[in-house]
Design a protein around this motif. Structure first.
Motif, PDB file in Angstrom:
ATOM      1  N   ASP A   1     -10.348  -9.460   5.565  1.00 57.36           N
ATOM      2  CA  ASP A   1      -9.460  -8.606   4.773  1.00 57.36           C
ATOM      3  C   ASP A   1     -10.253  -7.601   3.948  1.00 57.36           C
ATOM      4  O   ASP A   1      -9.897  -6.428   3.851  1.00 57.36           O
ATOM      5  N   ASP A   2     -11.363  -8.087   3.378  1.00 56.64           N
ATOM      6  CA  ASP A   2     -12.169  -7.225   2.517  1.00 56.64           C
ATOM      7  C   ASP A   2     -12.733  -6.037   3.278  1.00 56.64           C
ATOM      8  O   ASP A   2     -12.662  -4.896   2.833  1.00 56.64           O
TER       9      ASP A   2
ATOM     10  N   TYR B   1     -11.690  -0.605  12.324  1.00 55.76           N
ATOM     11  CA  TYR B   1     -10.573  -1.307  11.681  1.00 55.76           C
ATOM     12  C   TYR B   1      -9.818  -2.095  12.745  1.00 55.76           C
ATOM     13  O   TYR B   1      -9.308  -1.516  13.704  1.00 55.76           O
TER      14      TYR B   1
ATOM     15  N   GLN C   1     -10.435   1.055   5.246  1.00 51.81           N
ATOM     16  CA  GLN C   1      -9.212   1.848   5.077  1.00 51.81           C
ATOM     17  C   GLN C   1      -9.323   2.753   3.846  1.00 51.81           C
ATOM     18  O   GLN C   1      -8.989   3.932   3.898  1.00 51.81           O
ATOM     19  N   ASP C   2      -9.836   2.189   2.757  1.00 51.37           N
ATOM     20  CA  ASP C   2     -10.005   2.981   1.533  1.00 51.37           C
ATOM     21  C   ASP C   2     -10.961   4.148   1.759  1.00 51.37           C
ATOM     22  O   ASP C   2     -10.717   5.258   1.283  1.00 51.37           O
TER      23      ASP C   2
ATOM     24  N   ARG D   1     -11.727  -4.817   6.048  1.00 48.80           N
ATOM     25  CA  ARG D   1     -10.658  -3.932   6.514  1.00 48.80           C
ATOM     26  C   ARG D   1     -10.201  -3.011   5.392  1.00 48.80           C
ATOM     27  O   ARG D   1     -10.053  -1.814   5.565  1.00 48.80           O
ATOM     28  N   ARG D   2     -10.007  -3.610   4.225  1.00 48.72           N
ATOM     29  CA  ARG D   2      -9.535  -2.817   3.094  1.00 48.72           C
ATOM     30  C   ARG D   2     -10.561  -1.753   2.721  1.00 48.72           C
ATOM     31  O   ARG D   2     -10.233  -0.609   2.451  1.00 48.72           O
ATOM     32  N   ARG D   3     -11.844  -2.172   2.765  1.00 49.42           N
ATOM     33  CA  ARG D   3     -12.893  -1.224   2.385  1.00 49.42           C
ATOM     34  C   ARG D   3     -12.892  -0.008   3.328  1.00 49.42           C
ATOM     35  O   ARG D   3     -12.948   1.136   2.899  1.00 49.42           O
TER      36      ARG D   3
ATOM     37  N   SER E   1       0.840  -1.206   0.000  1.00 51.19           N
ATOM     38  CA  SER E   1       0.000   0.000   0.000  1.00 51.19           C
ATOM     39  C   SER E   1       0.875   1.257   0.000  1.00 51.19           C
ATOM     40  O   SER E   1       0.559   2.251  -0.662  1.00 51.19           O
TER      41      SER E   1
END
Ligand code: ADP
Length: 606
Positions: free
Chosen positions: A261-262, A255, A268-269, A264-266, A65
């Motif tokens: 993972d999905d 978070y 964070q984005d 979390r990523r969403r 990232s």
């Protein structure tokens, strides 16, 4: 040459401390180790020379990232850069390799495990590498906090690519880590450049956690439309606090490492793209987040060490603008960490306990927070007042007769037989008729009720302050209070403590608001909000984080000077030629429309 490249691509006129020296090392091909705090501007130390030198600069970076954000940022500034990592498809990797071969790229980001593969080294040998920059270099040291075994392999670069300069960059300040980095990387008589660890734009405050949610909410409400991080000690706290804040109408996302993972990523984005303002997270969040306009970091519990606190709170204000770091603590956190350390099988329990104690002393201490942090990391703090912490801003009032108060507290501890904790002692001093106190006959002590006019909370605070100043200590399994040798001196009247009362929260907020307003001077806030929305939309279209388009400081500059032409726009800090070409017209139009509608003058340069 360096100054020109800085202006052309990044739109900055001057260097931050030590940047010019660090860049010169790279140009001269002298190995270097650069230690600058978060937000000190380490990336530019290798990016600017990469633009000025022939050949390819190779940057070792630990997280995908991070690499992606850096590459996006460079492309937005018109600097040809790419990364190679496991997220690329075979085709994409081939394209990057072609670009390297044809000499199109100026910077290549690469993960350490890939870099040391024989195939990669062979490839780079023919690629005309100009220098190697190792970002987050503390990952190479076992003494550091983010040790990554694959960084150890980097030693091979020195032997395999012998003529090429290596430059290490880190924000970790400790001497052993620094030495370890130089040894592990095989640096040759490196120039060691160590910047000041003070972050003058951060406003530090410590508060007892009384009603956490209300405290956090009030703090967030001080920062409408601004990004911030709320750190929690546990996953459960993350879920609860995020849900409760949302129930109050705030926009937060949780978070933690227990989420998929999905998800979390969403989340964070959403935070990076500014679809939500606040992320509520455990310490799992942060490494690899480059977001420069985090305006507040709130801790809802005490971290386990000052190193951790510095790292986490340091994610605020990387753009150099004012930001607020508030630590809400309670002695329950201390007990919890102490137990965790005792139960762990780790060999370094003594060091962990010492770090924890330093953390507690910081929270309940009465010394300037900037000074405490800087000195903890082995540097001197030269200012008499930082003017940016609760102690120096006078949020905490000094007790008039601290010696008498201290003596009253200590003599109660002795009369109680040095066998009771903070809460019990505070109750005795307050004159409580608690059943336990009566059973022990402590309602007959001469110190019972001796400070009855003081709020119970103040009594607890003072006891903690006496601990942090080493007049009292907590001993044994139950953390009972005992008087130390310095405490005996205090009882004899030979030394006086410093004791503080806290100021009411309304007054404090006013001071904080005034302090945080400094960087807004002359900025038209409504226009800033319009520009922020425009930036958000442009970033979404380009698929990059908002700050890649322009940092906050640049938006404030635009909202202050309100340029009307491309030439005028270039006078605002942070606008280089490429960004002017890509985004100039959109921002100019927004500024012109706003000024026209609101009858505001344009081109307000002094
Ligand atoms: P670090 O890696 O040390 O944490 P960064 O390289 O991310 O710091 O820089 C932090 C911010 O400061 C970025 O927004 C960057 O563009 C800005 N910056 C760096 N150098 C300068 C400079 N000389 N003038 C103005 N802004 C700068």
């Amino acid at each position: 040459m360096l100054t020109e490249a800085l202006k052309k691509h990044w739109g900055y006129d001057s260097f931050r401390p030590l940047q010019a020296e660090a860049m010169q090392c790279v140009l001269d091909g002298r190995d270097s180790l650069v230690v600058l705090p978060t937000g000190g501007g380490k990336s530019l130390c290798y990016q600017v020379p990469a633009v000025c030198r022939d050949g390819l600069a190779v940057v070792v970076s630990p997280l995908i990232s991070l690499m992606k954000d850096q590459v996006d940022g460079l492309l937005a500034c018109g600097v040809p850069a790419a990364c190679i990592n496991s997220s690329l498809s075979a085709d994409e990797r081939r394209w990057v390799a072609n670009d390297v071969r044809s000499g199109k790229l100026q910077l290549l980001y690469i993960a350490p495990e890939r870099l040391v593969q024989p195939r990669t080294i062979d490839f780079l040998r023919d690629a005309g590498v100009s220098f190697i920059a190792v970002d987050e270099a503390h990952c190479i040291s076992e003494w550091g906090h983010d040790f990554r075994p694959e960084y150890r392999e980097l030693r091979r670069l020195r032997d395999e690519l012998p003529g090429i300069g290596i430059h290490a960059f880190t924000a970790t300040a400790t001497e052993p880590v620094r030495k370890d980095i130089a040894t592990q990387l095989g640096l040759r008589e490196p120039d060691v450049l160590v910047g000041s660890f003070d972050r003058p734009n951060l406003l530090y405050r410590c508060e007892r956690a009384n009603s956490k949610i209300d405290q956090v909410r009030e703090l967030i409400e001080q920062h409408p439309n601004e990004s911030g991080i709320v750190y929690c000690l546990s996953r459960k706290d993350v879920e609860e606090i995020s849900a409760q804040l949302n129930a109050h109408g705030l926009r937060t996302a949780p978070y933690h490492a227990g989420m998929s993972d999905d998800n979390r990523r969403r989340n964070q984005d959403a935070f990076i793209k500014e679809d939500v303002e606040t992320i509520v997270a455990t310490v799992a969040f942060g490494m690899g987040i480059d977001k420069s306009n985090v305006r507040y970091v709130i801790h809802t519990g005490m971290p386990k060490s000052l190193e951790n606190y510095q790292q986490e709170s340091g994610r605020a204000g990387r753009d150099g603008l004012e930001a607020e770091c508030v630590l809400l603590y309670s002695m329950r956190d201390f007990g919890w960490w102490k137990k965790t350390i005792e139960e762990s099988a780790a060999s370094n329990q003594a060091a962990a306990t010492a770090s924890l104690q330093a953390m507690v002393n910081y929270c309940s201490g009465v010394r300037c927070r900037h000074r405490s942090l800087v000195e903890y990391f082995g540097q001197e703090f030269e200012l008499a007042s930082c003017n940016a912490c609760d102690v120096c801003l006078g949020d905490l009032d000094l007790v008039d007769d601290p010696l008498i108060v201290g003596q009253k507290i200590l003599s109660s501890v002795i009369r109680q037989g040095e066998n009771f904790g903070i809460e019990y002692t505070a109750l005795v001093l307050k004159g409580s008729k608690d059943q336990r106190i009566r059973q022990k006959g402590h309602d007959h002590l001469s110190t019972w009720g001796i400070l009855e006019e003081e709020p119970l909370q103040a009594l607890r605070d003072w006891i903690e302050q006496l601990i942090s100043q080493d007049f009292l200590e907590r001993v044994g399994e139950y953390n009972v209070l005992a008087v130390t040798p310095s405490g005996r001196e205090l009882l004899r009247g030979n030394i006086s403590p410093r004791l503080l009362r806290s100021v009411d929260s309304k007054k404090r907020q006013k001071r904080t608001t005034e302090k945080l307003a400094v960087d807004w001077e002359g900025v038209d806030r409504d226009l800033f909000d319009d520009l922020r929305i425009l930036r958000h939309d442009l970033a979404a279209q380009a698929g990059v984080p908002a700050y890649v388009i322009f940092p906050d400081a640049t938006l404030r500059g635009l909202a202050k000077f309100r340029p009307s032409t491309p030439e005028a726009m270039l006078r605002v800090k942070g606008i280089g030629e490429k960004k002017l070409a890509d985004y100039g017209e959109a921002f100019l139009e927004c500024i012109r429309d706003y000024c026209h509608e609101n009858e505001k003058p344009l081109d307000c340069f002094e």
